[in-house]
Design an enzyme around this catalytic site. Structure first.
Site, mmCIF file in Angstrom:
data_model
loop_
_atom_site.group_PDB
_atom_site.id
_atom_site.type_symbol
_atom_site.label_atom_id
_atom_site.label_comp_id
_atom_site.label_asym_id
_atom_site.label_seq_id
_atom_site.Cartn_x
_atom_site.Cartn_y
_atom_site.Cartn_z
ATOM 1 N N TYR A 169 0.919 -1.208 0.068
ATOM 2 C CA TYR A 169 0.006 -0.165 -0.081
ATOM 3 C C TYR A 169 1.005 1.165 0.070
ATOM 4 C CZ TYR A 169 -4.948 -1.261 0.275
ATOM 5 O OH TYR A 169 -6.159 -1.608 -0.085
ATOM 6 N N GLU A 229 -0.538 4.527 -0.387
ATOM 7 C CA GLU A 229 -1.412 5.912 -0.594
ATOM 8 C C GLU A 229 -0.847 7.170 -0.338
ATOM 9 O OE1 GLU A 229 -4.460 3.564 1.741
ATOM 10 O OE2 GLU A 229 -5.978 4.493 0.533
ATOM 11 N N ASP A 247 -8.084 14.383 -24.288
ATOM 12 C CA ASP A 247 -8.021 12.970 -24.178
ATOM 13 C C ASP A 247 -7.545 12.093 -25.126
ATOM 14 O OD1 ASP A 247 -8.331 9.921 -23.672
ATOM 15 O OD2 ASP A 247 -10.371 10.150 -23.176
ATOM 16 N N THR A 291 -4.746 6.943 -21.483
ATOM 17 C CA THR A 291 -4.307 5.483 -21.323
ATOM 18 C C THR A 291 -2.722 5.317 -21.493
ATOM 19 O OG1 THR A 291 -5.099 4.545 -23.247
ATOM 20 C CG2 THR A 291 -6.725 4.661 -21.337
ATOM 21 N N LYS A 326 -2.319 1.594 -24.895
ATOM 22 C CA LYS A 326 -2.694 1.787 -26.358
ATOM 23 C C LYS A 326 -1.527 1.706 -27.245
ATOM 24 C CE LYS A 326 -7.611 2.869 -25.488
ATOM 25 N NZ LYS A 326 -7.873 3.694 -24.536
ATOM 26 N N ARG A 330 -1.747 -1.748 -18.664
ATOM 27 C CA ARG A 330 -3.279 -0.995 -18.770
ATOM 28 C C ARG A 330 -3.127 -0.092 -17.271
ATOM 29 N NH1 ARG A 330 -5.761 -3.841 -22.236
ATOM 30 N NH2 ARG A 330 -7.649 -2.662 -21.609
#
Ligand code: DSN
Length: 447
Positions: A74, A76, A225, A251, A254, A260
């Site tokens: 973790y 955060e 975008d 993203t 691509k 991803r």
């Protein structure tokens, strides 16, 4: 044992290649069922032509990073400002990813934590707008994205989208391209907080400077975008959204050929602070540190000189594929492509041909695509009159312009056979699948 790649009852003449799958013995020792499925998927990818415009094949290093101990942590917060101990190396990984992202796009701030493009967009909205605010975008059916205001998506439920059009008049020289005058009209009428550009199924160059000039007329923020074209931008094969955009989302899987995930960029320090807060704690909890490491590796690959060659080749291949399909009597929307994708309007080839049938017949022939509406498509989204094809993945495996006529001929053989009925198709598709495999064997995936 060599599991079959495709389930069609008619066996191919040549066996599928079985690519190496790192770590598979370890997986198999714990879970043979999942190991078998992973091997089958590796074979499917190795032995079929991936023409889905939003997919790609990552490098082995990118894939390997996602299978490391970084997944156990973790973290955060952000580098040197975490809510958990033990983040010393995670801070360094994330800082490298951020620095490389900034370098790739030549901008000042980057947030590498979004789990996906849709979450990057959600965070960008949260950073820039209150619920109920108006934004302007291209509607999904014209090439936009579901997170750009689709009614059943968060973007259409919690915000107020207004949409700008394409040129729908077939006699117009810019038929099916963005109607920039109409964008201006929509923006002047609705005075949106944000103006969005960047699309999922638009084959032409985006004029970011023009969009910014329109946004400035009403003090709107310009959000670009660039998920589909990010890798082309980094490689200099499409103009950059900077310095025109206030905020850029993408993203990473691509044309960037990474894992991803999502990414948000800006040059504005105040916006950058709002974006960081919107991603965490606004939208997400713990970042996927194994994926962020993979992003850093992919960004490093994009910064190498050879990336320019890749990006240029993706576009050259797309143009060559579009030209070859036009020669075979298919209509390509807008008459061609400037980027990595094209929309094939199948009705010219046969009025009866639908995107749903075409993508199914292509898949059975070893060619992977997706059905896609074309602008003003009279057919519903689960039928469509078109397919969307893209060249990022086949360019990664080494295909060049000269191979595009072969790919187009496979497509035409499959669709022509499909139109003749199941008996003819079953026979023809076994042969096409065999030819596709032979081509794939000449161009193995990166291992
Ligand atoms: N689903 C993606 C695409 O195929 O374009 C967009 O997020």
């Amino acid at each position: 044992m060599t599991p079959s790649v495709l389930s069609d009852a008619h066996a191919p003449h040549s066996p599928a290649s079985t690519p190496p799958v790192p770590g598979i013995a370890t997986i198999r020792a714990t879970d043979p069922a999942i190991a078998d499925l992973i091997v089958k998927e590796a074979q499917r990818q190795e032995n079929t032509l991936e023409l889905i415009a939003s997919e790609n094949h990552t490098s082995p290093a990118v894939m390997a990073a996602m299978g490391t101990c970084l997944t156990n942590k973790y973290a955060e917060g952000y580098p040197n400002a975490r809510y958990y101990g033990g983040c010393e190396f995670h801070d360094q990984v994330e800082t490298l990813a951020i620095e490389r992202a900034k370098q790739m796009f030549g901008c000042k701030f980057a947030n590498v934590q979004p789990h996906s493009g849709a979450q990057a967009n959600a965070a960008a909205f949260m950073a820039c707008m209150e619920p109920g605010s108006t934004f302007a975008s291209l509607v999904l059916k014209d090439g936009g994205h579901l997170s750009h205001g689709m009614k059943i998506n968060f973007s259409g439920r919690y915000y107020n989208p207004v949409h700008y059009p394409l040129h729908y008049d077939v006699s117009h020289k810019d038929f099916e391209r963005i109607d920039y005058d109409a964008v201006e009209k929509v923006v002047l009428e609705h005075k949106p907080k944000m103006l969005l550009c960047g699309y999922s199924a638009y084959p032409r160059t985006i004029d970011f400077a023009r969009f910014r000039a329109i946004a400035d007329k009403v003090g709107a923020l310009l959000m670009s975008d660039v998920a589909h074209i990010a890798g082309l931008i980094v490689g200099g094969a499409h103009p950059s959204p900077f310095p025109h955009s206030h905020i850029v989302t993408t993203t990473t899987h691509k044309t960037l050929r990474g894992p991803r995930g999502g990414l948000i960029l800006t040059n504005d320090e105040e916006l950058a602070k709002k974006i960081d807060k919107a991603v965490f704690p606004g939208m997400q909890g713990g970042p996927l540190m194994h994926v962020i490491a993979a992003k850093a590796i992919a960004f490093g690959e994009c910064l190498r000189p050879e990336w320019k060659t890749y990006a240029a080749q993706v576009v050259r291949n797309a143009k060559a594929l579009a030209d070859a399909l036009i020669k075979l009597n298919y209509r390509i929307t807008t008459g061609g492509t400037d980027n990595h994708l094209m929309l094939v309007d199948l009705r010219k080839r046969s009025e009866a041909l639908t995107g749903a049938d075409a993508s199914r017949w292509l898949e059975r022939s070893g060619i992977i695509s997706n059905m896609n509406g074309i602008p003003s498509d009279p057919r519903p989204p689960k039928v469509t009159s078109g397919i969307r094809l893209g060249t990022p993945a086949i360019t990664t495996r080494g295909l060049r312009e000269a191979d595009m006529a072969t790919v187009a001929s496979f497509i035409d053989r499959a669709l022509s056979a499909g139109l003749k009925g199941e008996t003819e198709f079953t026979h023809a598709s076994a042969e096409i699948r065999n030819d596709v495999r032979s081509l794939c064997q000449k161009f193995p995936l990166p291992h």
